[in-house]
Design a protein around this motif. Structure first.
Motif, mmCIF file in Angstrom:
data_model
loop_
_atom_site.group_PDB
_atom_site.id
_atom_site.type_symbol
_atom_site.label_atom_id
_atom_site.label_comp_id
_atom_site.label_asym_id
_atom_site.label_seq_id
_atom_site.Cartn_x
_atom_site.Cartn_y
_atom_site.Cartn_z
ATOM 1 N N PRO A 183 0.805 -1.023 0.065
ATOM 2 C CA PRO A 183 0.224 0.075 -0.075
ATOM 3 C C PRO A 183 0.820 1.124 0.156
ATOM 4 O O PRO A 183 1.901 1.331 0.718
ATOM 5 C CB PRO A 183 -0.626 -0.029 1.069
ATOM 6 C CG PRO A 183 0.296 -1.022 2.041
ATOM 7 C CD PRO A 183 0.636 -1.827 1.303
ATOM 8 N N VAL B 88 0.357 4.222 1.570
ATOM 9 C CA VAL B 88 0.337 4.457 2.576
ATOM 10 C C VAL B 88 1.637 4.222 3.339
ATOM 11 O O VAL B 88 2.073 4.955 4.278
ATOM 12 C CB VAL B 88 -0.948 4.386 3.429
ATOM 13 C CG1 VAL B 88 -0.801 5.121 4.805
ATOM 14 C CG2 VAL B 88 -2.201 4.550 2.782
ATOM 15 N N ALA B 89 1.956 2.808 3.102
ATOM 16 C CA ALA B 89 3.016 2.254 4.004
ATOM 17 C C ALA B 89 4.411 2.794 3.867
ATOM 18 O O ALA B 89 5.456 2.282 4.299
ATOM 19 C CB ALA B 89 3.050 0.852 3.984
ATOM 20 N N ASN C 99 -8.725 -6.525 10.267
ATOM 21 C CA ASN C 99 -8.403 -5.972 8.948
ATOM 22 C C ASN C 99 -8.525 -7.283 8.034
ATOM 23 O O ASN C 99 -9.216 -7.144 7.016
ATOM 24 C CB ASN C 99 -6.862 -5.728 9.174
ATOM 25 C CG ASN C 99 -6.504 -5.002 7.707
ATOM 26 O OD1 ASN C 99 -7.267 -4.958 6.569
ATOM 27 N ND2 ASN C 99 -5.463 -4.386 7.566
ATOM 28 N N ASN D 244 -6.049 -3.156 1.814
ATOM 29 C CA ASN D 244 -5.452 -1.925 1.839
ATOM 30 C C ASN D 244 -6.461 -0.818 1.665
ATOM 31 O O ASN D 244 -5.761 0.536 1.223
ATOM 32 C CB ASN D 244 -4.236 -1.832 0.788
ATOM 33 C CG ASN D 244 -3.339 -2.806 1.054
ATOM 34 O OD1 ASN D 244 -2.830 -3.062 2.045
ATOM 35 N ND2 ASN D 244 -2.605 -3.098 -0.082
ATOM 36 N N PHE E 25 -8.039 2.235 2.241
ATOM 37 C CA PHE E 25 -7.743 3.204 2.905
ATOM 38 C C PHE E 25 -8.924 4.331 3.040
ATOM 39 O O PHE E 25 -9.475 4.562 4.165
ATOM 40 C CB PHE E 25 -6.260 4.125 2.587
ATOM 41 C CG PHE E 25 -6.148 5.517 3.635
ATOM 42 C CD1 PHE E 25 -5.398 5.276 4.578
ATOM 43 C CD2 PHE E 25 -6.732 6.633 2.885
ATOM 44 C CE1 PHE E 25 -5.145 6.404 5.268
ATOM 45 C CE2 PHE E 25 -6.430 7.555 3.823
ATOM 46 C CZ PHE E 25 -5.620 7.569 4.858
ATOM 47 N N VAL F 88 -3.698 0.223 7.386
ATOM 48 C CA VAL F 88 -3.149 1.321 6.508
ATOM 49 C C VAL F 88 -3.597 2.739 7.383
ATOM 50 O O VAL F 88 -2.755 3.502 7.405
ATOM 51 C CB VAL F 88 -3.416 1.410 5.070
ATOM 52 C CG1 VAL F 88 -2.643 0.320 4.286
ATOM 53 C CG2 VAL F 88 -4.834 0.778 4.891
ATOM 54 N N THR F 89 -4.687 2.499 7.768
ATOM 55 C CA THR F 89 -5.251 3.721 8.451
ATOM 56 C C THR F 89 -4.406 4.156 9.772
ATOM 57 O O THR F 89 -4.053 5.232 9.941
ATOM 58 C CB THR F 89 -6.840 3.884 8.669
ATOM 59 O OG1 THR F 89 -6.792 2.908 9.519
ATOM 60 C CG2 THR F 89 -7.457 3.851 7.399
ATOM 61 N N SER G 231 4.749 -0.241 9.043
ATOM 62 C CA SER G 231 4.778 -0.571 7.652
ATOM 63 C C SER G 231 5.483 -1.904 7.326
ATOM 64 O O SER G 231 4.953 -2.535 6.532
ATOM 65 C CB SER G 231 5.353 0.673 6.883
ATOM 66 O OG SER G 231 4.550 1.778 7.111
ATOM 67 N N ILE H 51 3.326 -4.486 8.245
ATOM 68 C CA ILE H 51 2.299 -4.812 6.914
ATOM 69 C C ILE H 51 2.883 -5.562 5.786
ATOM 70 O O ILE H 51 2.269 -6.296 5.202
ATOM 71 C CB ILE H 51 1.692 -3.263 6.480
ATOM 72 C CG1 ILE H 51 1.145 -2.437 7.667
ATOM 73 C CG2 ILE H 51 0.857 -3.408 5.214
ATOM 74 C CD1 ILE H 51 0.631 -1.118 7.077
#
Lengths: 369, 353
Positions: free
Chosen positions: A142, A144-145, B120, B286, B288, B307-308, B327, B330
């Motif tokens: 993503p 955002v990451a 999630n 993902n 968002f 992601v948020t 991250s 993630i």
């Protein structure tokens, strides 16, 4: 992959060929009721927002549900075009910022991405598989990451404004020079094709954009790359380029290679093949990929929200967020509605025009939707 | 740039039997270099930097007073309140994975990594399940022979796909508003009495025993609205390539409608639907915009997704080091999903040259 390709490309069998069978009346009625119900759920939010934007009462908050407004007026649109949010920016400025971001990122990603996509699609070379996996893996991550390192790195790049202008002018010269390098020899040899002109045109536009940015008056002495549209654009390229490469590669794979093989036999060089055969054939692919990158940039939110502090740089998506929910403050919802429609309309129209190509490509080319 | 003289090079590159790695590599390399350079600079270098950041306390620590992350002051020297990052080893990771109380308090007290991860995953699979099921059913419905107005319905049904995600999320946020939202107004009209469901603020779960707040259901509705048309389009394409003779033969053998659906339609849709579902899983995991603009992760962080949360760590808390570690986590969660996707859809498998 092959199975998807066949299902999406061979839509030859039309359901209406065997019109012999007919539905019984109660079946038709039942199915129509179902279809109408689905259509109603699909249309409900759209009708709601359209009717609110057209309501002549210019309502602050809707107190009752009315899908067909009493009369119509464009007051909300007028108000929103003038000054959408509490920030001192007009709609035109917001749209221009979004346009610069989205257009710049899409053009850049296409220009750089198409040659890499060509290499992945048409050549066999050691390490190809690993490089493709690396590109694909990035498209799964993503966006955002990666915001933390991009912010930190771009925040560290500070230049005095004059130095920046010089750097931008040099970049513009390089881009335009690159374009000339491709166009002029082709013109001399009179082998110029649509692809050559397209590359030249794109380079020219990018170059002029850079010159314009370089010559625009500076807002402060120190230029912080993070706090500028250019910085946001660079951060967006980070995800847009792998996406463009992967998407284009998916399309190029579907272009039959007989023409190229014939050209090789006729003694064409790889450059000639690329510019005169592959690029013209890839125009729909370029249009779709460019549009998808553009649509992503047009409503990009989190990078701009995190990076930009100057209201003159704000984008449409940031303004939309300012008009929603608890952040809306005293902004009437009729304006929110009008603004949403104005933001969506350009993207929606182009999407509908390109729809056939887009849907095929989404399943074919990439993992990111 | 591309001035290697490559007439012969391609001919050889096109043939796998050609000898010499360099010759094979030369032409493609020329085409790859621009993208490779740019990606190394703006994609891979930041990712590497992210891994380094995840082992530091890079960021603004509010308890220590006002700080700046800017290393360069007006005179070129670091400003007095500049806070250099210091290595902290695996502290960020252990804070996140063990829900260190001190760390959770700094985030506002609602953070719980394992609940976040579980939500999630549940969010992803519940949404994609609805998308695929509805997508197939509606595609089958639209494929019924003799149905009036099929073209009109098909044109209408793709509308959710063409609107920008951010607009969809903000419009649905306002539709679910507890005072002025269209959903409550619609329910009031049906019920005949004012309905004031607090979609985003009610903390007690609406279904006892299921720990999902009302805002989850609101966002599920919005995301189902957003997601099924894509699946319908994919399924329609696949349906139209199923030969009619198969159904005729099945009908002669006495198969009923449901039997035909389970034994012919579904198996033949599978090859098209599985990759599409994979696309859906990665996208929804993902997703968002819906979460951030509708519930904002609320109430009490119960509908936060990875992601948020990562964005809030940067945007609200300015804890860049923690955000970097988050991250990386993630990415580690996505790798198995990616590998499965890649295996099933065979996306990077070589195109037969």
């Amino acid at each position: 992959m092959s199975s998807v390709a066949t299902t999406t490309t061979t839509q030859t069998r039309k359901g209406s060929t065997a019109a012999g069978r007919r539905l019984r009346w109660w079946q038709q009625l039942l199915f129509q009721a179902l279809c109408l119900f689905i259509a109603a759920t699909v249309l409900f939010p759209i009708m709601w927002i359209v009717s609110m934007s057209l309501d002549p009462r210019n309502i602050a908050r809707p107190t009752e549900l009315r899908l067909i407004p009493p009369g119509a007026s464009l007051d909300a649109y007028r108000a929103v075009l003038d000054r959408p949010t509490a920030n001192p920016v007009t709609f035109t400025e917001l749209a221009l910022n979004s346009l610069k971001l989205a257009g710049g990122v899409a053009l850049f990603a296409l220009l750089i991405g198409v040659s890499a996509a060509y290499a992945f699609s048409r050549f066999k070379f050691p390490g190809r598989q690993y490089m493709m996996i690396a590109v694909l893996a990035i498209t799964v991550l993503p966006a955002v990451a990666t915001i933390a390192p991009l912010f930190a790195l771009l925040n560290g790049i500070r230049l005095s404004s004059s130095l920046l202008s010089i750097a931008l002018l040099i970049a513009a010269a390089l881009v335009i020079g690159f374009g000339l390098m491709i166009v002029v020899p082709a013109l001399r040899a009179s082998t110029a094709s649509g692809g050559t002109y397209a590359v030249g045109g794109v380079a020219l536009v990018l170059g002029l954009l850079l010159v314009y940015t370089a010559l625009a008056p500076a807002r402060s002495d120190v230029f912080v790359l993070r706090n500028s549209l250019l910085g946001v654009g660079i951060a967006m390229i980070s995800g847009a380029l792998p996406f463009a490469i992967w998407n284009l590669k998916g399309y190029l794979d579907t272009i039959p290679r007989e023409l190229e093989e014939a050209a090789i036999i006729d003694g064409a060089s790889p450059n000639q093949i690329f510019f005169q055969i592959v690029l013209p054939l890839a125009v729909p692919a370029l249009a779709v990929t460019g549009f998808l990158s553009f649509a992503g940039g047009w409503t990009e939110f989190f990078l701009s929200w995190q990076f930009l502090t100057n209201p003159k740089d704000f984008t449409l998506a940031m303004a939309l967020y300012n008009m929603t929910g608890q952040y809306a403050g005293s902004i009437p919802w009729s304006r929110f509605a009008a603004f949403s429609i104005l933001v969506s309309l350009p993207v929606a129209i182009v999407y509908l025009l390109l729809q056939r190509y887009i849907v095929g490509g989404l399943t074919l080319g990439g993992v990111k939707g | 740039m591309a001035a290697t003289n490559p007439g012969t090079a391609t001919l050889k590159a096109a043939r796998p039997s050609a000898s010499g790695t360099w010759r094979q590599l030369r032409t493609p390399l020329v085409y790859l270099i621009p993208a490779a350079l740019i990606m190394a600079l703006v994609t891979f270098y930041p990712l590497a930097y992210q891994v380094w950041m995840s082992f530091t306390d890079y960021g603004v620590i509010k308890e220590e007073g006002k700080q700046t992350l800017n290393r360069f002051g007006p005179d070129g020297q670091p400003p007095p309140n500049y806070r250099p990052a210091q290595g902290v080893g695996f502290k960020n990771y252990s804070d996140i994975l063990t829900n260190n109380p001190q760390f959770v308090a700094r985030l506002g007290g609602n953070f719980n990594f394992w609940r976040l991860l579980a939500f999630n995953l549940w969010w992803t699979f519940s949404n994609v399940g609805f998308h695929v099921a509805l997508g197939i059913l509606i595609a089958v419905l639209l494929n019924v022979e003799g149905l009036w107005g099929r073209r009109i319905y098909r044109a209408l049904y793709i509308l959710p796909m063409v609107l920008p995600n951010i607009v969809i999320a903000t419009v649905w946020r306002n539709m679910f508003d507890d005072q002025y939202g269209a959903i409550n107004q619609l329910l009031s009209m049906i019920a005949g009495a004012p309905v004031g469901i607090r979609w985003f603020n009610q903390i007690e779960p609406p279904i006892p025993g299921v720990p999902l707040p009302l805002s989850y259901y609101a966002m599920l509705i919005a995301n189902i609205w957003l997601g099924w048309p894509f699946m319908t389009i994919v399924a329609t394409g696949a349906l139209q390539s199923i030969p009619k003779e198969m159904y005729e033969a099945a009908a002669i053998d006495g198969a009923t409608g449901p039997q035909q659906f389970w034994n012919i339609t579904l198996p033949l849709l599978r090859p098209a639907m599985v990759p599409a579902a994979m696309v859906g899983i990665v996208t929804t995991f993902n997703l968002f915009h819906i979460i951030y603009f509708m519930s904002g992760g609320g109430p009490l962080g119960q509908t936060e997704i990875m992601v948020t949360q990562a964005f809030k760590l940067v945007n609200a808390q300015q804890l860049f080091g923690v955000a970097a570690a988050f991250s990386v986590i993630i990415a580690l969660v996505l790798i198995p999903i990616f590998l499965i996707t890649n295996r099933i859809s065979r996306a990077t498998e070589s195109y037969d040259v």
